[in-house]
Design a protein around this motif. Structure first.
Motif, short mmCIF file in Angstrom:
data_model
loop_
_atom_site.label_atom_id
_atom_site.label_comp_id
_atom_site.label_asym_id
_atom_site.label_seq_id
_atom_site.Cartn_x
_atom_site.Cartn_y
_atom_site.Cartn_z
N THR A 84 25.29 35.39 22.93
CA THR A 84 25.46 35.21 24.36
C THR A 84 25.69 33.74 24.70
OG1 THR A 84 23.11 34.85 24.76
CG2 THR A 84 23.88 37.14 24.76
N TYR A 85 26.04 33.49 25.96
CA TYR A 85 26.23 32.11 26.41
C TYR A 85 24.97 31.28 26.21
CZ TYR A 85 30.53 33.72 28.79
OH TYR A 85 31.77 34.23 29.09
N SER A 86 23.82 31.83 26.59
CA SER A 86 22.56 31.09 26.45
C SER A 86 22.27 30.76 24.99
CB SER A 86 21.40 31.90 27.04
OG SER A 86 21.51 32.02 28.44
N GLU A 87 22.52 31.72 24.12
CA GLU A 87 22.30 31.48 22.69
C GLU A 87 23.27 30.44 22.16
OE1 GLU A 87 22.54 35.28 20.82
OE2 GLU A 87 20.65 36.01 21.67
N ALA A 146 24.28 25.00 20.33
CA ALA A 146 25.12 23.82 20.52
C ALA A 146 24.28 22.55 20.66
CB ALA A 146 25.99 24.00 21.76
N LYS A 147 23.10 22.68 21.25
CA LYS A 147 22.20 21.52 21.42
C LYS A 147 21.83 20.95 20.06
CE LYS A 147 19.06 22.16 24.46
NZ LYS A 147 17.82 22.62 25.14
N PHE A 156 34.59 30.34 33.40
CA PHE A 156 34.77 28.96 33.85
C PHE A 156 33.44 28.20 33.78
CE2 PHE A 156 38.94 30.13 35.54
CZ PHE A 156 39.64 28.94 35.41
N GLN A 157 32.36 28.86 34.20
CA GLN A 157 31.05 28.23 34.17
C GLN A 157 30.62 27.90 32.75
OE1 GLN A 157 29.00 27.56 36.99
NE2 GLN A 157 27.79 26.40 35.49
N PHE A 158 30.87 28.83 31.82
CA PHE A 158 30.50 28.61 30.42
C PHE A 158 31.20 27.38 29.86
CE2 PHE A 158 31.89 29.26 25.98
CZ PHE A 158 30.66 29.21 25.34
N PHE A 159 32.51 27.31 30.01
CA PHE A 159 33.25 26.18 29.45
C PHE A 159 32.94 24.88 30.19
CE2 PHE A 159 35.89 29.51 27.47
CZ PHE A 159 35.97 28.99 26.18
N GLN A 160 32.72 24.95 31.49
CA GLN A 160 32.36 23.75 32.22
C GLN A 160 31.06 23.15 31.69
OE1 GLN A 160 30.73 23.75 36.36
NE2 GLN A 160 32.69 22.76 36.91
N PRO A 170 31.98 37.85 16.68
CA PRO A 170 32.62 38.08 17.98
C PRO A 170 32.40 36.89 18.91
CG PRO A 170 31.37 40.00 17.29
CD PRO A 170 31.01 38.91 16.34
N LEU A 171 33.23 36.80 19.94
CA LEU A 171 33.09 35.73 20.91
C LEU A 171 31.77 35.85 21.67
CD1 LEU A 171 36.66 35.68 22.51
CD2 LEU A 171 35.79 34.24 20.66
N PRO A 172 31.19 34.71 22.08
CA PRO A 172 30.00 34.77 22.94
C PRO A 172 30.32 35.46 24.26
CG PRO A 172 30.27 32.58 21.99
CD PRO A 172 31.52 33.33 21.69
N ILE A 173 29.31 36.11 24.83
CA ILE A 173 29.48 36.89 26.06
C ILE A 173 28.38 36.52 27.06
CG2 ILE A 173 30.70 38.88 25.09
CD1 ILE A 173 27.98 40.15 24.53
#
Length: 440
Positions: free
Chosen positions: A178-181, A186-187, A249-253, A303-306
């Motif tokens: 997921t995005y949060s994961e 990434a951190k 958009f929020q994810f990539f931003q 798979p891509l993050p969701i």
């Protein structure tokens, strides 16, 4: 009837029979001459070396098996894009008989120019096409007029490559779903290795230039994933002013705002190959690149993050390239025979082996013909599994212009943070509606 009249009738009848015989003889000679004539077809594959090699092999084999239907292979002339070359060829009536590098996003332009013939005009289309490609994958390629001007050939599902060593050294034990994961991973992945205060390796990276086709490898596949398989249009009208688009958009931003992605364009080589980034969004062609240019990299695919609230299967963009027959062909039936030849299972195996690209088949993982290949290429199994959860692009007028509009909003919102995701989606949606209206 007098004897003289009887003789005249006999002479006339004999003359008619003689004439008829001569006519039959001439007609048979003409038919024989026609049947002796060798039909020539021209086939344009994509210009990359692997597909040229595949096409050359297939054409040589065809020509040996079909002495009266000879195919001449010529790679699509190199230009800024295949689409520009084909549109110019349609305008100049210099198109080939067959092309296997049809991007569905340009199909509307080709058909509007009268450049393609409907493949469902052939009586066996409804048996040939579904036998290879499942209906749920085949149906999206039907044009608005109800016809099929293209037949799916190959797909390149966009997935997430990740560097196993970098994940292990950073203490990332779980591949982000997921995005949060992804942010959590990434951190740890984004690091200053030499302590000079500058980031040396990033969690990910994207080409920040506002070029339309770049969005096919960030916003668009992520939108398909976030929306559980939606594309940008529905029933011919724009349909992406929704939460899925805003979340992408929020994810990539956030990736840029948190410095997980660099605000720069790498000119010194591919940062994934140089191990300057830990994740990379690409299709199966990347496998051959890694094996040839960076064999030391340990990598895997996911798979891509969701979005966090997402449920169900993860869809993605398939980067389809399809086969079409052009309206300039003088031999449509023979061209269709060659198309069916390209779609045979043994030739799909060659497509896999030579190009590392996925045939659009429903039996890839069940047909014994492909089992040995996948045993020796386990990474390709993941792309084959993803194939049934892919989407193409809409055959909309001026899709490139629409993606350009999205790219400009992506740059303003995502890369530079000048506008919010909501504003970016609203602006892109409004501009898309204007483009569609202008082209009606």
């Amino acid at each position: 009837m007098s004897r003289h009249q009887t003789m005249c009738v006999l002479l006339i009848s004999w003359a008619c029979l003689l004439t008829s015989g001569i006519g039959c003889s001439d007609r048979k000679s003409s038919e024989r001459a026609t049947s002796d004539k060798v039909i020539e077809l021209t086939y344009w594959p994509a210009p990359n070396p692997q597909e040229v090699q595949l096409a050359d092999t297939l054409v040589r084999r065809w020509n040996r098996l079909h002495p009266r239907i000879q195919v001449r292979m010529q790679a699509i002339p190199v230009s800024q894009s295949t689409e520009e070359v084909l549109l110019a060829a349609i305008a100049g009536k210099t198109t080939p008989d067959i092309c296997s590098n049809i991007w569905p996003g340009a199909l509307h332009e080709y058909t509007r120019a009268g450049g393609l013939i409907p493949l469902d005009r052939f009586s066996d289309f409804d048996s040939v096409a579904p036998a290879r490609t499942p209906r749920d994958l085949l149906d999206p390629f039907r044009s608005d007029d109800g016809h099929y001007y293209q037949i799916p050939w190959k797909t390149n599902p966009v997935m997430m490559f990740y560097n196993v060593r970098m994940f292990e050294e950073s203490g990332v034990q779980k591949v982000p779903r997921t995005y949060s994961e992804f942010f959590e991973a990434a951190k740890k992945l984004t690091r200053d290795l030499d302590g000079d205060g500058q980031i040396d390796v990033w969690a990910g990276e994207r080409d920040i230039r506002p070029i339309w086709w770049q969005r096919l490898f960030d916003f668009y596949p992520f939108y398909i994933a976030a929306s559980t398989g939606k594309t940008l249009f529905r029933a011919g009208e724009p349909d992406f002013d929704d939460d899925a688009a805003r979340s992408v958009f929020q994810f990539f931003q956030e990736c840029y705002q948190r410095n997980y992605f660099p605000h720069t364009y790498f000119q010194g080589g591919d940062p994934f190959l140089l191990e300057k980034k830990a994740t990379h969004f690409a299709g199966p062609w990347e496998i051959a690149t890694l094996h040839s240019l960076a064999p030391q990299i340990r990598y895997d695919v996911a798979p891509l993050p969701i979005p966090d609230q997402h449920t169900g299967h993860v869809y993605t963009y398939g980067d389809y390239k399809n086969i079409a027959i052009f309206g300039t062909t003088k031999h449509p039936r023979e061209a269709w025979q060659f198309v069916k030849y390209l779609l045979q299972a043994e030739h799909d195996l060659m497509l896999l082996t030579i190009t590392s690209q996925i045939p659009v088949r429903g039996d890839l993982l069940t047909n014994p013909m492909f089992s040995e290949y996948f045993q020796h290429n386990p990474m390709m199994v993941k792309f084959a599994q993803q194939t049934i959860y892919t989407r193409g692009v809409d055959a909309a007028p001026d899709l490139k212009e629409i993606l350009d509009a999205l790219s400009q909003e992506y740059e303003a919102c995502v890369v530079y943070g000048k506008i919010s995701p909501t504003e970016a989606v609203n602006n892109a949606f409004r501009r898309t509606k204007m483009i569609v209206e202008w082209n009606k």
